[in-house]
Write an enzyme that holds these catalytic residues in place. Structure first.
Site, PDB file in Angstrom:
ATOM      1  N   GLY A   1      42.970  40.215  24.125  1.00 38.34           N
ATOM      2  CA  GLY A   1      41.835  39.016  24.513  1.00 38.34           C
ATOM      3  C   GLY A   1      41.253  40.473  25.526  1.00 38.34           C
ATOM      4  O   GLY A   1      40.415  39.822  26.551  1.00 38.34           O
TER       5      GLY A   1
ATOM      6  N   CYS B   1      32.786  50.005  35.972  1.00 36.05           N
ATOM      7  CA  CYS B   1      32.724  50.897  36.138  1.00 36.05           C
ATOM      8  C   CYS B   1      31.600  51.094  36.982  1.00 36.05           C
ATOM      9  O   CYS B   1      31.402  51.010  38.270  1.00 36.05           O
ATOM     10  CB  CYS B   1      32.697  52.305  35.262  1.00 36.05           C
TER      11      CYS B   1
ATOM     12  N   HIS C   1      38.147  47.921  30.599  1.00 35.82           N
ATOM     13  CA  HIS C   1      38.546  48.925  32.413  1.00 35.82           C
ATOM     14  C   HIS C   1      39.591  47.839  32.606  1.00 35.82           C
ATOM     15  O   HIS C   1      39.513  47.084  33.011  1.00 35.82           O
ATOM     16  CB  HIS C   1      37.607  48.805  32.997  1.00 35.82           C
TER      17      HIS C   1
ATOM     18  N   HIS D   1      44.102  40.023  36.154  1.00 36.84           N
ATOM     19  CA  HIS D   1      43.774  38.667  36.806  1.00 36.84           C
ATOM     20  C   HIS D   1      44.781  38.035  38.079  1.00 36.84           C
ATOM     21  O   HIS D   1      45.563  38.576  37.698  1.00 36.84           O
ATOM     22  CB  HIS D   1      43.506  38.516  35.149  1.00 36.84           C
TER      23      HIS D   1
ATOM     24  N   HIS E   1      42.058  45.907  34.146  1.00 34.95           N
ATOM     25  CA  HIS E   1      41.893  45.389  35.134  1.00 34.95           C
ATOM     26  C   HIS E   1      43.044  44.454  35.917  1.00 34.95           C
ATOM     27  O   HIS E   1      43.351  43.779  33.739  1.00 34.95           O
ATOM     28  CB  HIS E   1      40.533  44.478  35.049  1.00 34.95           C
TER      29      HIS E   1
ATOM     30  N   HIS F   1      37.778  55.462  35.593  1.00 35.74           N
ATOM     31  CA  HIS F   1      37.939  54.767  34.414  1.00 35.74           C
ATOM     32  C   HIS F   1      39.096  54.846  33.644  1.00 35.74           C
ATOM     33  O   HIS F   1      39.585  55.650  33.835  1.00 35.74           O
ATOM     34  CB  HIS F   1      37.037  55.131  34.184  1.00 35.74           C
TER      35      HIS F   1
ATOM     36  N   ASN G   1      45.287  41.606  30.023  1.00 33.13           N
ATOM     37  CA  ASN G   1      45.069  41.845  28.227  1.00 33.13           C
ATOM     38  C   ASN G   1      44.811  43.455  27.971  1.00 33.13           C
ATOM     39  O   ASN G   1      43.672  43.929  28.639  1.00 33.13           O
ATOM     40  CB  ASN G   1      43.592  41.251  27.993  1.00 33.13           C
TER      41      ASN G   1
ATOM     42  N   ASP H   1      35.888  36.807  39.497  1.00 27.62           N
ATOM     43  CA  ASP H   1      35.891  36.979  38.426  1.00 27.62           C
ATOM     44  C   ASP H   1      34.812  35.791  38.220  1.00 27.62           C
ATOM     45  O   ASP H   1      34.867  34.650  38.921  1.00 27.62           O
ATOM     46  CB  ASP H   1      36.946  36.173  37.595  1.00 27.62           C
TER      47      ASP H   1
ATOM     48  N   CYS I   1      30.420  51.462  31.599  1.00 23.73           N
ATOM     49  CA  CYS I   1      31.535  50.375  31.154  1.00 23.73           C
ATOM     50  C   CYS I   1      31.332  49.281  32.489  1.00 23.73           C
ATOM     51  O   CYS I   1      30.461  50.017  33.809  1.00 23.73           O
ATOM     52  CB  CYS I   1      32.448  51.238  32.274  1.00 23.73           C
TER      53      CYS I   1
HETATM   54  P1  5GP Z   1      39.513  40.508  30.143  1.00 29.17           P
HETATM   55  O1  5GP Z   1      39.090  39.568  29.031  1.00 29.17           O
HETATM   56  O2  5GP Z   1      39.063  41.545  29.137  1.00 29.17           O
HETATM   57  O3  5GP Z   1      40.814  40.490  30.203  1.00 29.17           O
HETATM   58  O4  5GP Z   1      38.152  39.547  31.135  1.00 29.17           O
HETATM   59  C1  5GP Z   1      37.534  40.127  31.119  1.00 29.17           C
HETATM   60  C2  5GP Z   1      36.633  39.351  32.387  1.00 29.17           C
HETATM   61  O5  5GP Z   1      36.029  39.868  33.105  1.00 29.17           O
HETATM   62  C3  5GP Z   1      36.620  37.575  32.051  1.00 29.17           C
HETATM   63  O6  5GP Z   1      37.697  36.921  32.928  1.00 29.17           O
HETATM   64  C4  5GP Z   1      35.358  37.365  32.235  1.00 29.17           C
HETATM   65  O7  5GP Z   1      35.025  35.851  32.891  1.00 29.17           O
HETATM   66  C5  5GP Z   1      35.013  38.765  33.762  1.00 29.17           C
HETATM   67  N1  5GP Z   1      33.634  39.044  33.513  1.00 29.17           N
HETATM   68  C6  5GP Z   1      32.663  39.228  33.065  1.00 29.17           C
HETATM   69  N2  5GP Z   1      31.880  39.863  33.260  1.00 29.17           N
HETATM   70  C7  5GP Z   1      31.537  40.198  34.766  1.00 29.17           C
HETATM   71  C8  5GP Z   1      30.652  40.088  35.906  1.00 29.17           C
HETATM   72  O8  5GP Z   1      29.700  40.868  35.479  1.00 29.17           O
HETATM   73  N3  5GP Z   1      31.339  40.511  36.912  1.00 29.17           N
HETATM   74  C9  5GP Z   1      32.312  38.918  37.121  1.00 29.17           C
HETATM   75  N4  5GP Z   1      32.272  39.348  38.701  1.00 29.17           N
HETATM   76  N5  5GP Z   1      33.748  38.922  36.458  1.00 29.17           N
HETATM   77  C10 5GP Z   1      32.997  39.355  34.536  1.00 29.17           C
HETATM   78 ZN    ZN Z   2      34.809  51.669  33.559  1.00 32.43          ZN
END
Ligand code: 5GP
Ligand code: ZN
Length: 122
Positions: free
Chosen positions: A97, A8, A102, A106, A104, A47, A91, A31, A5
């Site tokens: 989306g 993780c 995992h 925003h 999170h 996780h 999300n 991000d 993950c």
């Molecule tokens: P989700 O679409 O799952 O709600 O958001 C995932 C977020 O993780 C996205 O906004 C994306 O830009 C961010 N993200 C994806 N890979 C990485 C990474 O390797 N490092 C960081 N800091 N953010 C990431």
């Molecule tokens: Zn995880």
């Protein structure tokens, strides 16, 4: 803990991130593809796939996670209320989306003049 993950791995410092907060339970970082002047991700180190996986006994740590949100927003560039503020987004699932499975949050902030109710330019 999940070995493949992405978040993780960030929590274990196996993948670099611009970390703005870390304690025993949570880690917050920028991000990689910011959608606003301030765009942080706040995750539990443990996780858990999404908000859909929250159980009744998760209430206390979830409240601690929520209480971090305004603090991290304002410490990292979100402007003070009432003109400033922040947005919290979580999300879940493909149609929600969610790209990283995992949990999170925003945390978005900073001036976004395209908002319908943006503060007038200084
Ligand atoms: P989700 O679409 O799952 O709600 O958001 C995932 C977020 O993780 C996205 O906004 C994306 O830009 C961010 N993200 C994806 N890979 C990485 C990474 O390797 N490092 C960081 N800091 N953010 C990431
Ligand atoms: Zn995880």
């Amino acid at each position: 803990m999940s070995h493949d993950c992405l978040f993780c791995k960030i929590a274990r410092h196996e993948i670099p991130a611009k970390v703005v907060h870390e304690d025993d339970e949570f880690i917050a970082f920028h991000d990689i593809n910011p959608a606003a002047p301030v765009h942080l991700l706040l995750i539990p180190k443990r996780h858990i796939a999404s908000l859909a996986d929250i159980a009744p006994q998760d209430g206390e740590w979830l409240a601690r996670m929520l209480r971090l949100v305004p603090r991290l927003a304002f410490e990292n560039g979100a402007n003070p209320l009432p003109e400033g503020g922040f947005r919290l987004v979580a999300n879940a699932g493909i149609e929600g989306g969610q790209e990283v499975d995992h949990l999170h949050f925003h945390i978005l902030g900073g001036a976004r003049p395209w908002n319908k109710r943006a503060a007038p330019a200084a």
